[in-house]
Scaffold this motif. Sequence first.
Motif, PDB file in Angstrom:
ATOM      1  N   MET A 128       1.968  -8.354   5.765  1.00  0.00           N
ATOM      2  CA  MET A 128       0.752  -8.752   6.473  1.00  0.00           C
ATOM      3  C   MET A 128       0.865  -8.692   7.997  1.00  0.00           C
ATOM      4  O   MET A 128      -0.118  -8.391   8.668  1.00  0.00           O
ATOM      5  N   ASN A 152       7.964 -13.866   0.812  1.00  0.00           N
ATOM      6  CA  ASN A 152       7.110 -13.202  -0.184  1.00  0.00           C
ATOM      7  C   ASN A 152       7.164 -11.679  -0.074  1.00  0.00           C
ATOM      8  O   ASN A 152       6.400 -10.998  -0.740  1.00  0.00           O
ATOM      9  N   SER A 153       8.008 -11.151   0.804  1.00  0.00           N
ATOM     10  CA  SER A 153       8.044  -9.702   1.087  1.00  0.00           C
ATOM     11  C   SER A 153       6.651  -9.193   1.397  1.00  0.00           C
ATOM     12  O   SER A 153       6.227  -8.142   0.908  1.00  0.00           O
ATOM     13  N   ASN A 206      10.852  -4.819  -2.932  1.00  0.00           N
ATOM     14  CA  ASN A 206      10.667  -3.744  -3.907  1.00  0.00           C
ATOM     15  C   ASN A 206       9.853  -2.590  -3.345  1.00  0.00           C
ATOM     16  O   ASN A 206       9.987  -1.461  -3.792  1.00  0.00           O
ATOM     17  N   VAL A 265      -5.828  -2.848   3.132  1.00  0.00           N
ATOM     18  CA  VAL A 265      -5.384  -3.965   2.283  1.00  0.00           C
ATOM     19  C   VAL A 265      -5.160  -3.458   0.853  1.00  0.00           C
ATOM     20  O   VAL A 265      -4.151  -3.786   0.211  1.00  0.00           O
ATOM     21  N   MET A 323      -1.922  -1.623   0.712  1.00  0.00           N
ATOM     22  CA  MET A 323      -0.794  -2.563   0.799  1.00  0.00           C
ATOM     23  C   MET A 323      -0.527  -3.212  -0.573  1.00  0.00           C
ATOM     24  O   MET A 323       0.612  -3.331  -1.002  1.00  0.00           O
ATOM     25  N   ASP A 324      -1.615  -3.592  -1.258  1.00  0.00           N
ATOM     26  CA  ASP A 324      -1.466  -4.210  -2.576  1.00  0.00           C
ATOM     27  C   ASP A 324      -0.867  -3.216  -3.574  1.00  0.00           C
ATOM     28  O   ASP A 324      -0.037  -3.583  -4.404  1.00  0.00           O
ATOM     29  N   GLY A 360       2.933  -2.852  -3.635  1.00  0.00           N
ATOM     30  CA  GLY A 360       3.746  -3.915  -4.236  1.00  0.00           C
ATOM     31  C   GLY A 360       4.324  -4.928  -3.268  1.00  0.00           C
ATOM     32  O   GLY A 360       5.327  -5.586  -3.574  1.00  0.00           O
ATOM     33  N   PHE A 361       3.716  -5.062  -2.087  1.00  0.00           N
ATOM     34  CA  PHE A 361       4.141  -6.139  -1.180  1.00  0.00           C
ATOM     35  C   PHE A 361       3.581  -7.469  -1.684  1.00  0.00           C
ATOM     36  O   PHE A 361       2.573  -7.489  -2.390  1.00  0.00           O
ATOM     37  N   GLY A 362       4.209  -8.577  -1.293  1.00  0.00           N
ATOM     38  CA  GLY A 362       3.710  -9.890  -1.701  1.00  0.00           C
ATOM     39  C   GLY A 362       2.545 -10.333  -0.823  1.00  0.00           C
ATOM     40  O   GLY A 362       2.124  -9.605   0.077  1.00  0.00           O
ATOM     41  N   SER A 363       2.032 -11.534  -1.090  1.00  0.00           N
ATOM     42  CA  SER A 363       0.916 -12.063  -0.298  1.00  0.00           C
ATOM     43  C   SER A 363       1.444 -12.998   0.784  1.00  0.00           C
ATOM     44  O   SER A 363       2.454 -13.662   0.594  1.00  0.00           O
ATOM     45  N   CYS A 364       0.705 -13.068   1.871  1.00  0.00           N
ATOM     46  CA  CYS A 364       1.109 -13.908   3.005  1.00  0.00           C
ATOM     47  C   CYS A 364       0.829 -15.379   2.701  1.00  0.00           C
ATOM     48  O   CYS A 364      -0.207 -15.718   2.136  1.00  0.00           O
ATOM     49  N   ILE A 374     -10.562  -2.773   4.504  1.00  0.00           N
ATOM     50  CA  ILE A 374     -10.620  -2.807   3.034  1.00  0.00           C
ATOM     51  C   ILE A 374      -9.623  -1.810   2.436  1.00  0.00           C
ATOM     52  O   ILE A 374      -8.844  -2.148   1.534  1.00  0.00           O
TER      53      ILE A 374
END
Lengths: 223, 254
Positions: free
Chosen positions: B180, B176-177, B110, B208, B211-212, B215-219, B205
């Motif tokens: 990371m 998870n898209s 997304n 990250v 990146m959040d 809308g990327f997923g978490s590793c 900081i």
Amino acid sequence: MTWKQMFTSSVGKKLVMSFTGIFLILFLIVHAGLNACIWAMDGGVMFNQGAHFMGNNVVPRILEIGLFAGFILHIVQAYMLTIQNRKARSVGYAVSYGNAGSKWYSRSMALLGTIVLLFLIIHLSHFWFPNRSHQGFLLGEEINLFDTMKEVFSNLWVVIVYVLGCISLGYHLAHGFQSAFKTIGVHNKRYHAMLSGIGYTFSIVIMLAFAMMPISFYCGWVS
Amino acid sequence: MEHYNMNLNLKVWRQKNTKSKGEFKMYRVENISSEMSFLEMFDVLNEQLIHEGEEPVAFDHDCREGICGMCSMYINGKPHGPWQANTTCQLHMRAFKDGDTIVVEPWRANAFPVIKDLVVDRTSFDRIIQAGGYISVNTGNAVDGNALPINKDKADASFAAAMCIGCGACVAACKNSSAMLFLSAKVSHLALLPQGEPERHSRVINMVAQMDKEGFGSCTNTGACEATCPKEISISNIARLNQEYLVASLTAEK
């Protein structure tokens, strides 16, 4: 950077998974160690003494609250992360990526964790609820936990469910153990190789130790 | 290696724009040389489509030398196709046989919305870099390259991380898209060098946080990203990023 910002970021959420995961790994060692008393071959005397201490002493009872908090944090955070990760890709691929570079169990942590959670509910209803409710103030007379284990594990289906639960836990740990240390920042190759080795060994040992308990009762290897 | 020609069936994702619903379309290309690159094969397809009065397939490309990070096709279930450590432009048709059906999809995430056909919007990566992927340099004469002693192992690890071309294959491969591997390469190559020291904590900081926001997923450390990366960026960079983040957030004054 507030604490909230730290723990609600994607890396912060993983840190929570990692810290609680390592805490639960430590719990598994204590649990396996205490339960190993069933193999003392003394009719469950040592085991029941251990169970009595864990239920009636104030220190383990307080620690138990922390344990439940650890479980809840780990489980709730895992489901929240899984939902969030799934939402990051609304249109999927026609041809899936498959196994390149990743193990099936590393991609199935949510599924394995859910199986472990279902097993945990069954496990608590077999032992923890009846045991704790008869300890101290609730329903009077403390139950003989060793005899309860003997009775529960005389049913083959229960033994099968427990063994499957232990296998799921083993695979969950096979990824979770080393992943937890990567998440807290262990990037040095020699530490990583060592932790991977310890992780795989730990997963197998814990899986076998717990699976052997119902099997030992069912086969009459404990007396 | 023996040269040969092949006829291929292509199942290609076609999508008019970001809002429209896309679909797969089947095409046939003939007499494709085994020496062609995958993108040249797409050039042949597009010539054919233009000849037939159809809209050509939109796809990203630039240098066609494997160093710019623009090409981005998900070929038969793998970003950049079946070869290891390779970009789509450097994938040659000898990787395929006569009569093969090849499925070509855009990156799916997304945070990388499809602009058209196989072209996705990867400006989210640019915004992550803008959030902290830089160093402060004093104006004036350039400093002598060897004035600052740097540990050889660290310099090598930094260069290895700096190999990242920001193509997004790691995101495309990740279940998870997650971005990371990309982010960790960008943070690591600066964090390992003394030049990256002044912004070391704020960099990780802020990057990250961006990146959040994208809308990327978490590793979840599965390792799929490392296996698909055309520049073989090591997953150990992700662990280094985690350490950088932990130290930066725990030692932050406010």
